[in-house]
Motif scaffolding. Structure first.
Motif, PDB file in Angstrom:
ATOM      1  N   ALA A 297      -8.126  56.359  20.069  1.00  0.00           N
ATOM      2  CA  ALA A 297      -8.340  54.979  19.630  1.00  0.00           C
ATOM      3  C   ALA A 297      -7.667  54.709  18.288  1.00  0.00           C
ATOM      4  O   ALA A 297      -7.038  53.664  18.096  1.00  0.00           O
ATOM      5  CB  ALA A 297      -9.832  54.694  19.543  1.00  0.00           C
ATOM      6  N   ALA A 298      -7.797  55.637  17.354  1.00  0.00           N
ATOM      7  CA  ALA A 298      -7.178  55.457  16.044  1.00  0.00           C
ATOM      8  C   ALA A 298      -5.664  55.370  16.164  1.00  0.00           C
ATOM      9  O   ALA A 298      -5.018  54.539  15.515  1.00  0.00           O
ATOM     10  CB  ALA A 298      -7.568  56.605  15.123  1.00  0.00           C
ATOM     11  N   ARG A 299      -5.087  56.216  17.016  1.00  0.00           N
ATOM     12  CA  ARG A 299      -3.638  56.192  17.205  1.00  0.00           C
ATOM     13  C   ARG A 299      -3.189  54.839  17.757  1.00  0.00           C
ATOM     14  O   ARG A 299      -2.224  54.232  17.269  1.00  0.00           O
ATOM     15  CB  ARG A 299      -3.211  57.309  18.157  1.00  0.00           C
ATOM     16  CG  ARG A 299      -1.697  57.452  18.304  1.00  0.00           C
ATOM     17  CD  ARG A 299      -1.320  58.496  19.355  1.00  0.00           C
ATOM     18  NE  ARG A 299      -2.056  59.728  19.160  1.00  0.00           N
ATOM     19  CZ  ARG A 299      -2.883  60.255  20.051  1.00  0.00           C
ATOM     20  NH1 ARG A 299      -3.116  59.619  21.190  1.00  0.00           N
ATOM     21  NH2 ARG A 299      -3.494  61.390  19.809  1.00  0.00           N
ATOM     22  N   LYS A 300      -3.892  54.343  18.777  1.00  0.00           N
ATOM     23  CA  LYS A 300      -3.500  53.069  19.372  1.00  0.00           C
ATOM     24  C   LYS A 300      -3.705  51.913  18.396  1.00  0.00           C
ATOM     25  O   LYS A 300      -2.883  51.000  18.307  1.00  0.00           O
ATOM     26  CB  LYS A 300      -4.293  52.818  20.660  1.00  0.00           C
ATOM     27  CG  LYS A 300      -3.840  51.570  21.397  1.00  0.00           C
ATOM     28  CD  LYS A 300      -4.393  51.491  22.801  1.00  0.00           C
ATOM     29  CE  LYS A 300      -3.829  50.284  23.541  1.00  0.00           C
ATOM     30  NZ  LYS A 300      -4.325  50.199  24.940  1.00  0.00           N
ATOM     31  N   LEU A 301      -4.788  51.974  17.635  1.00  0.00           N
ATOM     32  CA  LEU A 301      -5.078  50.903  16.682  1.00  0.00           C
ATOM     33  C   LEU A 301      -4.008  50.838  15.593  1.00  0.00           C
ATOM     34  O   LEU A 301      -3.513  49.751  15.257  1.00  0.00           O
ATOM     35  CB  LEU A 301      -6.450  51.151  16.061  1.00  0.00           C
ATOM     36  CG  LEU A 301      -7.218  49.928  15.561  1.00  0.00           C
ATOM     37  CD1 LEU A 301      -7.505  48.972  16.693  1.00  0.00           C
ATOM     38  CD2 LEU A 301      -8.509  50.379  14.901  1.00  0.00           C
ATOM     39  N   LEU A 302      -3.639  51.969  15.056  1.00  0.00           N
ATOM     40  CA  LEU A 302      -2.622  51.991  14.011  1.00  0.00           C
ATOM     41  C   LEU A 302      -1.250  51.595  14.560  1.00  0.00           C
ATOM     42  O   LEU A 302      -0.468  50.931  13.875  1.00  0.00           O
ATOM     43  CB  LEU A 302      -2.578  53.366  13.363  1.00  0.00           C
ATOM     44  CG  LEU A 302      -3.807  53.700  12.506  1.00  0.00           C
ATOM     45  CD1 LEU A 302      -3.887  55.191  12.222  1.00  0.00           C
ATOM     46  CD2 LEU A 302      -3.788  52.910  11.213  1.00  0.00           C
ATOM     47  N   ASP A 303      -0.970  51.967  15.804  1.00  0.00           N
ATOM     48  CA  ASP A 303       0.281  51.545  16.431  1.00  0.00           C
ATOM     49  C   ASP A 303       0.321  50.035  16.626  1.00  0.00           C
ATOM     50  O   ASP A 303       1.358  49.397  16.414  1.00  0.00           O
ATOM     51  CB  ASP A 303       0.473  52.256  17.767  1.00  0.00           C
ATOM     52  CG  ASP A 303       0.840  53.727  17.614  1.00  0.00           C
ATOM     53  OD1 ASP A 303       1.197  54.136  16.489  1.00  0.00           O
ATOM     54  OD2 ASP A 303       0.751  54.468  18.613  1.00  0.00           O
ATOM     55  N   LEU A 304      -0.808  49.455  17.035  1.00  0.00           N
ATOM     56  CA  LEU A 304      -0.874  48.002  17.196  1.00  0.00           C
ATOM     57  C   LEU A 304      -0.684  47.290  15.859  1.00  0.00           C
ATOM     58  O   LEU A 304       0.027  46.282  15.770  1.00  0.00           O
ATOM     59  CB  LEU A 304      -2.214  47.601  17.817  1.00  0.00           C
ATOM     60  CG  LEU A 304      -2.388  47.837  19.308  1.00  0.00           C
ATOM     61  CD1 LEU A 304      -3.844  47.639  19.715  1.00  0.00           C
ATOM     62  CD2 LEU A 304      -1.486  46.904  20.110  1.00  0.00           C
ATOM     63  N   ALA A 305      -1.312  47.818  14.810  1.00  0.00           N
ATOM     64  CA  ALA A 305      -1.168  47.212  13.491  1.00  0.00           C
ATOM     65  C   ALA A 305       0.290  47.246  13.039  1.00  0.00           C
ATOM     66  O   ALA A 305       0.800  46.271  12.456  1.00  0.00           O
ATOM     67  CB  ALA A 305      -2.060  47.928  12.483  1.00  0.00           C
ATOM     68  N   ALA A 306       0.966  48.348  13.314  1.00  0.00           N
ATOM     69  CA  ALA A 306       2.376  48.451  12.950  1.00  0.00           C
ATOM     70  C   ALA A 306       3.230  47.519  13.800  1.00  0.00           C
ATOM     71  O   ALA A 306       4.155  46.864  13.300  1.00  0.00           O
ATOM     72  CB  ALA A 306       2.847  49.901  13.109  1.00  0.00           C
ATOM     73  N   GLU A 307       2.921  47.443  15.098  1.00  0.00           N
ATOM     74  CA  GLU A 307       3.698  46.587  16.006  1.00  0.00           C
ATOM     75  C   GLU A 307       3.652  45.125  15.567  1.00  0.00           C
ATOM     76  O   GLU A 307       4.670  44.423  15.607  1.00  0.00           O
ATOM     77  CB  GLU A 307       3.162  46.724  17.429  1.00  0.00           C
ATOM     78  CG  GLU A 307       3.850  45.820  18.443  1.00  0.00           C
ATOM     79  CD  GLU A 307       3.227  45.910  19.824  1.00  0.00           C
ATOM     80  OE1 GLU A 307       3.603  45.108  20.698  1.00  0.00           O
ATOM     81  OE2 GLU A 307       2.353  46.787  20.037  1.00  0.00           O
ATOM     82  N   PHE A 308       2.478  44.662  15.145  1.00  0.00           N
ATOM     83  CA  PHE A 308       2.333  43.255  14.787  1.00  0.00           C
ATOM     84  C   PHE A 308       2.359  43.022  13.274  1.00  0.00           C
ATOM     85  O   PHE A 308       2.118  41.910  12.816  1.00  0.00           O
ATOM     86  CB  PHE A 308       1.039  42.704  15.391  1.00  0.00           C
ATOM     87  CG  PHE A 308       1.054  42.670  16.893  1.00  0.00           C
ATOM     88  CD1 PHE A 308       1.848  41.770  17.575  1.00  0.00           C
ATOM     89  CD2 PHE A 308       0.299  43.580  17.636  1.00  0.00           C
ATOM     90  CE1 PHE A 308       1.883  41.744  18.961  1.00  0.00           C
ATOM     91  CE2 PHE A 308       0.333  43.568  19.020  1.00  0.00           C
ATOM     92  CZ  PHE A 308       1.134  42.646  19.692  1.00  0.00           C
ATOM     93  N   ASP A 309       2.659  44.074  12.521  1.00  0.00           N
ATOM     94  CA  ASP A 309       2.847  43.985  11.071  1.00  0.00           C
ATOM     95  C   ASP A 309       1.638  43.372  10.381  1.00  0.00           C
ATOM     96  O   ASP A 309       1.741  42.386   9.642  1.00  0.00           O
ATOM     97  CB  ASP A 309       4.107  43.162  10.755  1.00  0.00           C
ATOM     98  CG  ASP A 309       4.503  43.258   9.292  1.00  0.00           C
ATOM     99  OD1 ASP A 309       4.100  44.230   8.618  1.00  0.00           O
ATOM    100  OD2 ASP A 309       5.213  42.339   8.813  1.00  0.00           O
ATOM    101  N   VAL A 310       0.467  43.950  10.624  1.00  0.00           N
ATOM    102  CA  VAL A 310      -0.765  43.497   9.972  1.00  0.00           C
ATOM    103  C   VAL A 310      -1.418  44.682   9.275  1.00  0.00           C
ATOM    104  O   VAL A 310      -1.228  45.834   9.668  1.00  0.00           O
ATOM    105  CB  VAL A 310      -1.763  42.879  10.983  1.00  0.00           C
ATOM    106  CG1 VAL A 310      -1.188  41.630  11.625  1.00  0.00           C
ATOM    107  CG2 VAL A 310      -2.170  43.901  12.046  1.00  0.00           C
TER     108      VAL A 310
END
Length: 350
Positions: A297-310
């Motif tokens: 979950a942490a990996r996916k969450l951090l990847d999403l944050a990076a993908e959408f630049d938030v």
């Protein structure tokens, strides 16, 4: 990365509204202990599975039960309310809990057409909302300011103040699931949140529209946004997947016109026909949610944050409950928040 919480205050089978509220109060305290930045409640009406009907009342309840975390609305559906009423409610909340209140505003009615009719005193309809909404938002902001707003009435200017002698105002956010709110937030220089947790579609485009068209204002000098995500996290991926089933079944039913009911327990969801009948839809939704053990979950969450630049993600903890879970508790939701906070704080972004 900042983590925050979106709580719809779900009501499950065999649970009363009072018990659902007690579970959410405990969830808010868990979020604050784990270091979450803000905690928002929504506005939905006439839905058996959602007790989040009145954001100002819930915000007062949750702010009283916590000490530091920001508490707000995600959001108040402005077409259902007179702007002055909302301004008064949130000015009082800001006065009672200074520096802790967020006012997220939405344009959708948050209800079915019949309930929307009842919310508008049996009339009014939704015609003209798009045309009136920018003015209502601007007036709402000015009403809450110490200066108030001047309204022209029969050739005279009448001053309106949401509260006497205001010394602070809530932070105001525009919420949306289309390009309308993205463009309006950019035009008025307001923070903006796209409802990524609801569909997972179009997020990058909406954030691009907002950022590219943003005009600095007295309230904000540069674009400000975050990502909303549905999450179910447990000790194992298998447990997390089971706990996500009630919300997956409920969302599939909502999108296909199934009659509304309280949220199922995990035991009920596992034998529900919709798992088979709506399997393709459920699988598509599952792919967009954060479901797994803490590391996954942490990996996916951090990847999403990076993908959408938030640098902030708002978690809608969707982990359900079992048949024998105490009715005034939501341990699956609490564990989701704890595990995510621990895992993301110890892991660098990829």
């Amino acid at each position: 990365m900042r983590l925050s919480v979106l709580d719809l205050i779900p009501v499950r089978s065999g649970q009363t509204t009072s018990q659902a509220l007690q579970a959410s109060i405990a969830l808010a305290r868990t979020a604050e202990e784990a270091g979450y930045h803000r905690y928002w409640v929504a506005e939905h009406h006439n839905m058996p599975a959602v007790a989040s009907t009145n954001p100002p009342v819930l915000i007062a309840l949750l702010a009283s039960a916590t000490d530091r975390m920001r508490i707000g609305s995600g959001g108040v559906m402005l077409p259902n309310h007179a702007p002055l009423v909302v301004a008064e409610q949130f000015s009082l909340l800001e006065s009672a809990f200074p520096g802790r209140i967020d006012l997220g505003i939405g344009r959708a009615p948050g209800s079915d057409p019949v309930t929307n009719w009842a919310l508008r005193y049996g009339g009014g309809g939704t015609e003209g909302i798009a045309e009136e909404f920018p003015t209502h938002v601007a007036n709402l902001i000015r009403m809450m300011s110490p200066e108030g707003v001047g309204l022209a009435v029969q050739g005279r200017t009448y001053e309106l103040h949401a509260t006497p002698n205001a010394t602070g105002v809530p932070t105001i956010w525009l919420l949306g699931s289309s390009d309308y709110s993205a463009r309006l937030a950019a035009e008025q220089g307001l923070p903006y949140v796209f409802a990524h947790h609801f569909s997972g579609e179009g997020t990058a485009e909406m954030l691009r529209l907002y950022r590219e068209n943003f005009k600095p204002s007295e309230l904000l000098d540069q674009p400000l946004t975050f990502l909303t995500v549905n999450a179910s996290v447990a000790e194992t991926a298998e447990q997390a997947a089971r706990l996500a089933l009630p919300q997956l079944v409920q969302m599939a039913g909502l999108r296909t016109g199934r009659p509304l009911s309280p949220q199922l327990t995990v035991d009920e969801a596992e034998v529900d026909d919709y798992l088979r009948l709506q399997a393709p839809l459920i699988d598509r939704m599952r792919q967009k949610w954060v479901i797994g053990d803490a590391e996954q979950a942490a990996r996916k969450l951090l990847d999403l944050a990076a993908e959408f630049d938030v640098d902030e993600v708002m978690i809608n903890p969707v982990a359900g409950a079992y048949q024998d879970t105490p009715v005034d508790q939501a341990p699956g939701r609490e564990k989701t928040l704890r595990l995510l906070a621990e895992a993301t704080s110890s892991r660098p972004a990829s």
